[in-house]
Structure formats: C-alpha cells, structure tokens
Design a protein around this motif. Structure first.
Motif, PDB file in Angstrom:
ATOM      1  N   ALA A  61       0.749  -1.249  -0.309  1.00  0.00           N
ATOM      2  CA  ALA A  61      -0.334   0.002   0.171  1.00  0.00           C
ATOM      3  C   ALA A  61       1.410   1.617   0.626  1.00  0.00           C
ATOM      4  CB  ALA A  61      -1.164  -0.254   1.395  1.00  0.00           C
ATOM      5  N   ILE A  62       2.046   0.783   0.650  1.00  0.00           N
ATOM      6  CA  ILE A  62       2.661   2.422   1.310  1.00  0.00           C
ATOM      7  C   ILE A  62       3.377   2.923  -0.199  1.00  0.00           C
ATOM      8  CG2 ILE A  62       4.902   3.022   2.544  1.00  0.00           C
ATOM      9  CD1 ILE A  62       3.981   2.055   5.015  1.00  0.00           C
ATOM     10  N   LEU A  63       4.049   1.223  -1.505  1.00  0.00           N
ATOM     11  CA  LEU A  63       4.670   1.600  -2.324  1.00  0.00           C
ATOM     12  C   LEU A  63       3.557   1.930  -3.310  1.00  0.00           C
ATOM     13  CD1 LEU A  63       7.439   0.850  -4.146  1.00  0.00           C
ATOM     14  CD2 LEU A  63       6.399  -1.773  -4.297  1.00  0.00           C
ATOM     15  N   MET A  64       1.962   1.979  -3.576  1.00  0.00           N
ATOM     16  CA  MET A  64       1.557   2.140  -4.761  1.00  0.00           C
ATOM     17  C   MET A  64       1.185   4.224  -4.015  1.00  0.00           C
ATOM     18  SD  MET A  64      -1.843  -0.061  -4.996  1.00  0.00           S
ATOM     19  CE  MET A  64      -1.906  -1.115  -3.398  1.00  0.00           C
ATOM     20  N   GLY A  65       1.786   4.259  -2.904  1.00  0.00           N
ATOM     21  CA  GLY A  65       1.419   5.597  -2.952  1.00  0.00           C
ATOM     22  C   GLY A  65       2.309   7.065  -2.566  1.00  0.00           C
ATOM     23  N   MET A  66       3.402   5.732  -2.473  1.00  0.00           N
ATOM     24  CA  MET A  66       4.926   6.837  -3.291  1.00  0.00           C
ATOM     25  C   MET A  66       4.835   6.839  -4.829  1.00  0.00           C
ATOM     26  SD  MET A  66       7.469   4.651  -0.769  1.00  0.00           S
ATOM     27  CE  MET A  66       9.057   4.589  -1.857  1.00  0.00           C
ATOM     28  N   CYS A  67       4.359   5.538  -5.631  1.00  0.00           N
ATOM     29  CA  CYS A  67       4.849   5.540  -7.167  1.00  0.00           C
ATOM     30  C   CYS A  67       3.310   6.797  -7.995  1.00  0.00           C
ATOM     31  CB  CYS A  67       3.913   4.699  -7.923  1.00  0.00           C
ATOM     32  SG  CYS A  67       5.447   3.492  -7.057  1.00  0.00           S
ATOM     33  N   LEU A  68       2.234   7.262  -6.921  1.00  0.00           N
ATOM     34  CA  LEU A  68       1.046   7.875  -7.364  1.00  0.00           C
ATOM     35  C   LEU A  68       1.024   9.198  -7.092  1.00  0.00           C
ATOM     36  CD1 LEU A  68      -1.856   5.566  -6.547  1.00  0.00           C
ATOM     37  CD2 LEU A  68      -1.310   5.471  -8.289  1.00  0.00           C
ATOM     38  N   GLY A  69       1.941   9.010  -5.945  1.00  0.00           N
ATOM     39  CA  GLY A  69       3.254  10.751  -5.652  1.00  0.00           C
ATOM     40  C   GLY A  69       3.970  11.325  -6.720  1.00  0.00           C
ATOM     41  N   PHE A  70       4.057  10.399  -7.012  1.00  0.00           N
ATOM     42  CA  PHE A  70       5.387  11.284  -7.976  1.00  0.00           C
ATOM     43  C   PHE A  70       5.201  10.531  -9.435  1.00  0.00           C
ATOM     44  CE2 PHE A  70       9.349  11.040 -10.066  1.00  0.00           C
ATOM     45  CZ  PHE A  70      10.199  11.201  -9.742  1.00  0.00           C
ATOM     46  N   LEU A  71       4.072   9.583  -9.886  1.00  0.00           N
ATOM     47  CA  LEU A  71       3.692   9.926 -11.334  1.00  0.00           C
ATOM     48  C   LEU A  71       3.552  11.277 -11.815  1.00  0.00           C
ATOM     49  CD1 LEU A  71       1.919   6.399 -11.846  1.00  0.00           C
ATOM     50  CD2 LEU A  71       3.934   7.368 -13.035  1.00  0.00           C
ATOM     51  N   PRO A  72       2.199  11.619 -11.907  1.00  0.00           N
ATOM     52  CA  PRO A  72       2.128  13.479 -12.114  1.00  0.00           C
ATOM     53  C   PRO A  72       3.015  14.424 -12.731  1.00  0.00           C
ATOM     54  CG  PRO A  72       0.772  12.982 -10.589  1.00  0.00           C
ATOM     55  CD  PRO A  72       1.916  11.924 -10.199  1.00  0.00           C
ATOM     56  N   HIS A  73       4.211  14.312 -11.523  1.00  0.00           N
ATOM     57  CA  HIS A  73       5.420  15.321 -11.810  1.00  0.00           C
ATOM     58  C   HIS A  73       6.074  14.269 -13.063  1.00  0.00           C
ATOM     59  CE1 HIS A  73       4.678  18.133  -8.947  1.00  0.00           C
ATOM     60  NE2 HIS A  73       4.736  16.252  -8.058  1.00  0.00           N
ATOM     61  N   ASN A  74       6.513  13.137 -13.214  1.00  0.00           N
ATOM     62  CA  ASN A  74       7.246  12.013 -13.440  1.00  0.00           C
ATOM     63  C   ASN A  74       6.458  12.137 -15.816  1.00  0.00           C
ATOM     64  OD1 ASN A  74       9.159   9.160 -13.241  1.00  0.00           O
ATOM     65  ND2 ASN A  74      10.028  10.788 -13.945  1.00  0.00           N
ATOM     66  N   MET A  75       5.745  12.402 -15.165  1.00  0.00           N
ATOM     67  CA  MET A  75       4.535  11.618 -16.777  1.00  0.00           C
ATOM     68  C   MET A  75       5.365  12.530 -17.776  1.00  0.00           C
ATOM     69  SD  MET A  75       3.008   9.452 -16.178  1.00  0.00           S
ATOM     70  CE  MET A  75       2.799   9.156 -17.997  1.00  0.00           C
ATOM     71  N   HIS A  76       5.632  12.131 -19.404  1.00  0.00           N
ATOM     72  CA  HIS A  76       6.213  13.137 -20.181  1.00  0.00           C
ATOM     73  C   HIS A  76       5.330  13.637 -20.597  1.00  0.00           C
ATOM     74  CE1 HIS A  76       8.704  13.029 -23.861  1.00  0.00           C
ATOM     75  NE2 HIS A  76       6.961  13.576 -24.467  1.00  0.00           N
ATOM     76  N   PRO A  77       5.931  15.028 -20.685  1.00  0.00           N
ATOM     77  CA  PRO A  77       7.405  15.057 -20.638  1.00  0.00           C
ATOM     78  C   PRO A  77       7.619  15.762 -19.089  1.00  0.00           C
ATOM     79  CG  PRO A  77       6.179  17.239 -21.340  1.00  0.00           C
ATOM     80  CD  PRO A  77       5.204  16.416 -21.502  1.00  0.00           C
ATOM     81  N   ALA A  78       8.366  15.161 -18.056  1.00  0.00           N
ATOM     82  CA  ALA A  78       8.937  15.271 -17.237  1.00  0.00           C
ATOM     83  C   ALA A  78       9.438  15.997 -16.687  1.00  0.00           C
ATOM     84  CB  ALA A  78      10.142  13.581 -16.798  1.00  0.00           C
ATOM     85  N   ARG A  79       9.498  16.825 -15.434  1.00  0.00           N
ATOM     86  CA  ARG A  79       9.867  17.659 -15.091  1.00  0.00           C
ATOM     87  C   ARG A  79      11.043  17.508 -13.950  1.00  0.00           C
ATOM     88  NH1 ARG A  79       6.870  20.356 -11.614  1.00  0.00           N
ATOM     89  NH2 ARG A  79       6.993  22.375 -12.885  1.00  0.00           N
ATOM     90  N   ILE A  80      11.007  16.244 -13.571  1.00  0.00           N
ATOM     91  CA  ILE A  80      11.646  15.857 -12.161  1.00  0.00           C
ATOM     92  C   ILE A  80      12.380  14.140 -12.927  1.00  0.00           C
ATOM     93  CG2 ILE A  80      10.555  15.398 -10.310  1.00  0.00           C
ATOM     94  CD1 ILE A  80      12.431  16.294  -8.691  1.00  0.00           C
ATOM     95  N   PHE A  81      13.283  13.567 -12.400  1.00  0.00           N
ATOM     96  CA  PHE A  81      13.386  11.971 -12.444  1.00  0.00           C
ATOM     97  C   PHE A  81      13.721  11.303 -11.321  1.00  0.00           C
ATOM     98  CE2 PHE A  81      16.135  13.161 -16.530  1.00  0.00           C
ATOM     99  CZ  PHE A  81      15.041  12.769 -17.561  1.00  0.00           C
ATOM    100  N   MET A  82      13.709  10.612 -10.669  1.00  0.00           N
ATOM    101  CA  MET A  82      13.143   9.892  -9.306  1.00  0.00           C
ATOM    102  C   MET A  82      14.886  10.144  -9.442  1.00  0.00           C
ATOM    103  SD  MET A  82      12.039   5.808  -9.982  1.00  0.00           S
ATOM    104  CE  MET A  82      10.378   6.318 -10.184  1.00  0.00           C
ATOM    105  N   GLY A  83      15.294   9.365 -10.372  1.00  0.00           N
ATOM    106  CA  GLY A  83      17.103   9.426 -10.104  1.00  0.00           C
ATOM    107  C   GLY A  83      17.532   7.494  -9.711  1.00  0.00           C
TER     108      GLY A  83
END
Length: 438
Positions: free
Chosen positions: A203-225
């Motif tokens: 559940a926590i892993l899903m939250g981490m990815c869902l929270g980051f995806l809007p910033h990382n979808m193409h064209p990405a504004r930031i990379f997770m690195g």
C-alpha cells in the motif's frame, strides 16, 4: 481496507506535495547532469525525486503506526523498522549517486549492505514452499544469501527499466497493486497476521509511485534518479520476502486440506516471486538480457547502453508515450494474470484470457509499422498525421511551367520526439538518437 487506503493516500499526498520543492532543491544543488548520447530527454532535467518518495515512505509508516488496526503490525513484527533501516541506507546511497555519480561496484556493495541490515533485523526468508514437497526450512546462511540476492536483483531490475518518463514508477505501481491484492487476500481471507506487513508495504509503495507519477509523466519535470528507483525496488523486494519466506503455508491447511495442497495453491505467486518476482517479470527480463548483451560484447554488466526493451520500442517506431503504455500493458498482464491464476488455477477462462490479451499485446507492438488513416468524416477529430493526403491544385507560375507536386515541397522539420504537425513522426530520430534517460 480503509486504513490501508488511508495510508496509501497519505503517502501519495506527501510524495506529491514534496516533489515540487525537491525539484527546486535539485536545481539549486546542481543535480542536473548534462544531456548524454544515450539520453531520451532533450533538456537537462533535475534528479533527486527519490527524496520526496523517501519522505512519503516515512509518512506512510508513521500514519500506519497511529492507526488502530495497523498498529499491530509494528507491535507484533519488527519488519517495518527493518524496512525503514534498509530504505534509509539505500536512499542515501542513491542521493549521493544522483549528485556525484558513484561507481557501480560501490552501489552494488551498498545494496548488499542494505539487504544485510534488513536481515539482521528479522526481515529474511526462513523457509521456501516447494511444490510436491512442502516447506523446506533454510539455514541462517542460506536464508541470508537468498534474501540478499533477491533484494539486489529486484533493485537492479527496477533501476534498469527506469529509462523513459513515468516507466519505472508506473510499472512498479502496477506490480504493487497486484501484490497488495494477493497479500490482502492472504491476510484478510485466511486470517494470517504474518501477511499484514507485506500488505502494508504494498500500500505504501503504491502511494509513493502514485504521488510521484504526475511530476514524472512525459514530458517529465523531474526524475526519481537512483535515489528513487533503488528505493522502490527495495520496498518491493521487502514485501516479497515478507510474504514468501515468513508466511507459513502450513497455516493454510484448514483451507486447502493439507500442507502440500496449500503450497500448490500458492505456487502461481510464490515461486515466481523468487525468480525474483512475476510482477516485475518485464524489468527482470530486461535485466537478464542487458547482462547477457553486455557480457557478450566484453563490457561490464553495469555499463550503460541503449539496448533496453523500451529503446527497442522506440526503434520500431513507437512514440515515447506509446512505448510506456505498452510496457504498462505487459506488466499488468503478467502481474494480474498470475494473481487471477493463484485465485482459481483450475479455470481455463483465465488461461484463455491471458492468451487473448497477449495476442492483443503483440498486435500493439506491430502497430508502428502501419500508418492508419481516419475516414473523411472523422478527419477533423484526429491529429493531422492520421488524415488522408490531398493533392493540391497545380500552381501555374507561367507558360510551360510544371506544377509543383506534393512530394516536391520542402520537408517539414520534425518537432519533439520526431513528430511534426502535418507529417508522420521520424523513426530514425527516436530510435537512433535515443537512449536511457536516467
């Protein structure tokens, strides 16, 4: 279920809200490497997105610790603390790599140390369910080696697939969703409390990815690195270790009839999780192919190249977004296909459904080789490149002057990712000038 969803939402909200400030910090800190020959993106993009994801992880664990039902996970098990310790170490190594480019062997050593830290705190594989045999107890050394191997393989599988905007976070989110449903079924349906930590991790892993995806979808504004890709890989591996090596199939005897039957019932998910995971089979396959390809060429297995699966999709003509969606499709098909088979392995409809969807996936892979044309009545509702060409009327410039045909007109310069407003996208631009963006 409501407390798991609340934990997911808190994790996603914290990750999403922190990603913007983290992006500004990454720019100020200079974590914006220059464009390399193997990169897909066209302008320098900040990294260090893993900082926001790590604080999202901490917020999710803190919220779960204060919830009535999930608090028992922390009182009865040391696994959440083990996860946080290993995650903090691997995240710190990733942050340093995003800023200073750490050597690959040093990162590998750090991954093994992070896995060892989790083993020392109890997050390890104690036994393996083997079909036809039942439970096979492992010695401490065997459990430690297998746990470390699973963590390292999963981390690098996720890290290798992080080559397009939104690819790694989306695929891991799909994997975590399938894993959450499986772990929740073991915990809630069978009443096995040992599956609760794995359910919480998913559940926590899903939250981490869902929270980051809007910033990382193409064209990405930031990379997770690497600070983000190694972190989510470790969390995914921790959930797999928790439910594979901690949940005793003998506890399912009342529901399956015997220990062997219980092992057989869970084989569709248990065994693939060890190789390393069915739910990240696509990244794992990419990892194996990359190691074989680089070793065959006499290169280091950790040497960066542009032969990953997502690069091949770009080479055959897929756009950036379409390549990501195709990878999503295959990940979801494998993950949820294994999940459905574990629920009812006797149903032939599940097998036929997976075969049918696989055929659709193969058709999608070949679509770039065809140029679809919309009918006349629908041309105003589709992008210009899908409209039928109209031959313009001859332009008379004088006596004896031949009309200028459409093919003789000056070519239009391709735009972002090889696409132009009135022409088909350039395959060469995407395929030969693209590489991994991380």
């Amino acid at each position: 279920m409501r407390e798991y969803l609340l934990t997911l939402c808190i994790t996603a909200a914290v990750t999403y809200l922190l990603t913007g400030p983290v992006r500004k910090f990454a720019i100020v800190a200079g974590a914006m490497p220059e464009i390399r020959a193997r990169d897909v993106h066209r302008e320098p993009t900040p990294r260090l997105g893993g900082i926001a994801m790590f604080f999202g992880l901490c917020a999710g664990l803190l919220a779960a610790d204060h919830l009535t039902n999930l608090n028992e996970v922390f009182t009865k098990s040391n696994e959440p603390r083990a996860l946080l310790s290993g995650a903090a170490l691997i995240w710190l190594i990733g942050v340093l790599d995003d800023k200073f480019e750490i050597d690959a062997l040093i990162k590998l050593g750090g991954q093994m140390i992070a896995a060892g830290v989790m083993v020392m705190q109890g997050l390890t594989i104690l036994w393996l369910p083997i079909p036809g045999v039942g439970n096979v107890a492992l010695t401490p050394w065997q459990g430690t080696l297998l746990t470390v191997a699973l963590v390292v393989i999963t981390i690098n599988a996720v890290n290798f697939v992080d080559g397009l905007d939104g690819l790694a976070s989306g695929m891991v989110c799909i994997a975590a969703a399938a894993f959450f449903l499986y772990a929740y079924r073991i915990w809630y349906s069978y009443g096995i409390e040992a599956a609760a930590p794995a359910t919480l991790f998913a559940a926590i892993l899903m939250g981490m990815c869902l929270g980051f995806l809007p910033h990382n979808m193409h064209p990405a504004r930031i990379f997770m690195g690497d600070s983000g890709s190694m972190l989510i890989g470790l969390v995914l591996a921790a959930g797999a270790i928790s439910i594979t090596g901690q949940v005793d199939p003998d506890a399912l005897n009342l529901y399956a009839g015997s220990e062997k039957a219980a092992v057989h019932q869970t084989v569709p998910v248990y065994i693939p999780l060890l190789l390393p995971l069915t739910i990240i089979a696509v990244p794992a396959a990419d990892l194996v192919l990359a190691i074989v390809r680089r070793t065959w060429r006499g290169q280091s297995p950790f040497a960066a190249d542009r032969g990953h699966l997502h690069h091949r999709l770009l080479e055959i003509g897929h756009s950036h977004s379409r390549a990501v969606l195709i990878m999503y499709f295959w990940s979801a098909l494998i993950a949820f296909g294994a999940l459905a088979y574990s629920v009812n392995s006797a149903s032939m409809w599940i097998v036929l459904g997976v075969v049918f969807l696989s055929a659709i996936g193969l058709v999608l892979l070949l679509l770039p080789r065809f140029t679809p044309r919309a009918p006349r009545w629908a041309e105003h509702f589709v992008p210009p490149r899908y409209r039928r060409r109209r031959v313009p009327a001859p332009v008379a410039t004088g006596p004896g002057t031949a009309p200028v045909e459409d093919e003789q007109r000056a070519p239009v310069t391709a735009g972002v990712n090889g696409a132009s407003a009135i022409g088909p996208r350039s395959r060469l631009l995407d395929g030969r000038n693209a590489g991994t963006s991380r």
